[in-house]
Design an enzyme around this catalytic site. Sequence first.
Site, PDB file in Angstrom:
ATOM      1  CG  HIS A 114       1.777  -1.880 -15.200  1.00 18.40           C
ATOM      2  ND1 HIS A 114       1.486  -3.094 -14.602  1.00 18.40           N
ATOM      3  CD2 HIS A 114       2.716  -2.145 -16.136  1.00 18.40           C
ATOM      4  CE1 HIS A 114       2.211  -4.040 -15.156  1.00 18.40           C
ATOM      5  NE2 HIS A 114       2.972  -3.486 -16.089  1.00 18.40           N
ATOM      6  N   GLY A 124       0.775  -1.230   0.000  1.00 21.36           N
ATOM      7  CA  GLY A 124       0.000   0.000   0.000  1.00 21.36           C
ATOM      8  C   GLY A 124       0.808   1.284   0.000  1.00 21.36           C
ATOM      9  NE  ARG A 157      -8.851 -11.407  -7.699  1.00 21.56           N
ATOM     10  CZ  ARG A 157      -9.020 -12.728  -7.846  1.00 21.56           C
ATOM     11  NH1 ARG A 157      -8.106 -13.566  -7.437  1.00 21.56           N
ATOM     12  NH2 ARG A 157     -10.121 -13.191  -8.401  1.00 21.56           N
ATOM     13  CB  ILE A 158      -7.195 -10.749 -14.021  1.00 21.66           C
ATOM     14  CG1 ILE A 158      -5.685 -10.867 -14.244  1.00 21.66           C
ATOM     15  CG2 ILE A 158      -7.951 -10.639 -15.332  1.00 21.66           C
ATOM     16  CD1 ILE A 158      -5.263 -12.113 -14.991  1.00 21.66           C
TER      17      ILE A 158
HETATM   18  C1  GAR Z   1       3.454  -1.003  -7.391  1.00 22.97           C
HETATM   19  O1  GAR Z   1       4.754  -1.058  -7.918  1.00 22.97           O
HETATM   20  C2  GAR Z   1       2.433  -0.966  -8.508  1.00 22.97           C
HETATM   21  O2  GAR Z   1       2.864  -0.227  -9.626  1.00 22.97           O
HETATM   22  C3  GAR Z   1       2.291  -2.425  -8.851  1.00 22.97           C
HETATM   23  O3  GAR Z   1       2.306  -3.077  -7.612  1.00 22.97           O
HETATM   24  C4  GAR Z   1       3.096  -2.319  -6.694  1.00 22.97           C
HETATM   25  C5  GAR Z   1       2.255  -2.082  -5.462  1.00 22.97           C
HETATM   26  O4  GAR Z   1       3.011  -1.469  -4.455  1.00 22.97           O
HETATM   27  N1  GAR Z   1       1.103  -2.685  -9.582  1.00 22.97           N
HETATM   28  C6  GAR Z   1       1.010  -3.589 -10.564  1.00 22.97           C
HETATM   29  O5  GAR Z   1       1.924  -4.322 -10.875  1.00 22.97           O
HETATM   30  C7  GAR Z   1      -0.345  -3.665 -11.258  1.00 22.97           C
HETATM   31  N2  GAR Z   1      -0.254  -4.361 -12.487  1.00 22.97           N
HETATM   32  P1  GAR Z   1       2.280  -0.736  -3.259  1.00 22.97           P
HETATM   33  O6  GAR Z   1       1.301  -1.751  -2.663  1.00 22.97           O
HETATM   34  O7  GAR Z   1       3.385  -0.412  -2.296  1.00 22.97           O
HETATM   35  O8  GAR Z   1       1.581   0.487  -3.789  1.00 22.97           O
END
Ligand code: GAR
Length: 222
Positions: A109, A12, A91-92
């Site tokens: 992303h 998060g 999640r997809i």
């Molecule tokens: C982040 O790097 C985000 O860009 C990625 O997950 C991580 C979550 O980190 N999202 C994806 O890969 C979506 N396809 P966080 O929970 O610390 O924000």
Amino acid sequence: MKNIVILISGRGSNMEALIAARDAGNLPVNIAAVISNRPAAKGLETAAQAGIVTHYIDHKAFAGREAFDAALAECIDQFAPDLVVLAGFMRILTEGFVRHYEGRLMNIHPSLLPSFPGLHTHQRALEEGVRIHGCTVHFVTPTLDHGPVIIQAAIPVLDDDSEDDLAARILIQEHKIYPQAVRWFAEGRLRLEHGRVRLAAALNDRAALISPEPVVTVLENP
Ligand code: GAR
């Protein structure tokens, strides 16, 4: 003030960046709720400590994606959000769910889309030998990690970069561009034209009236 709901699956940190921007007076939104598909998501604790309503809907308790997405949408809709913010929501999503939130569903992303949708983006960037890598905030379409780009940040890939180095430097950029994108949405400045995002000038920004702010690419100083 616009109402947003943030969806997370884990740490998060992007959610935290949004909360920090709101607290600093830089993000004029009401964060109505934070919802996770994983009960143990660390981000749920952080959100609760910040006084935000939290929920979890464990995807493992559902027979399939349709049933989970229906329960998730029901939970989200009780907060009547103007925008649903996917912040590391792993999640997809079903087409029905995405269509329900069309134009008000944003994702971040960790790659310069359309390169490297899906998982392990930093590892794949290193394997491909790309010289520039980054992150993207986009409106969500039913195709995974796809949709009209709102903002991107790029960083150089250095010769001795590891996957962790890239992840850490890109995360810093994620925390800058996500609050910026949500702020533009909250200000009503994002327009979708022929599948592309246009950024309207800020009415109270004299500089922007003379030279409209582009949807920027931030290139990190090496
Ligand atoms: C982040 O790097 C985000 O860009 C990625 O997950 C991580 C979550 O980190 N999202 C994806 O890969 C979506 N396809 P966080 O929970 O610390 O924000």
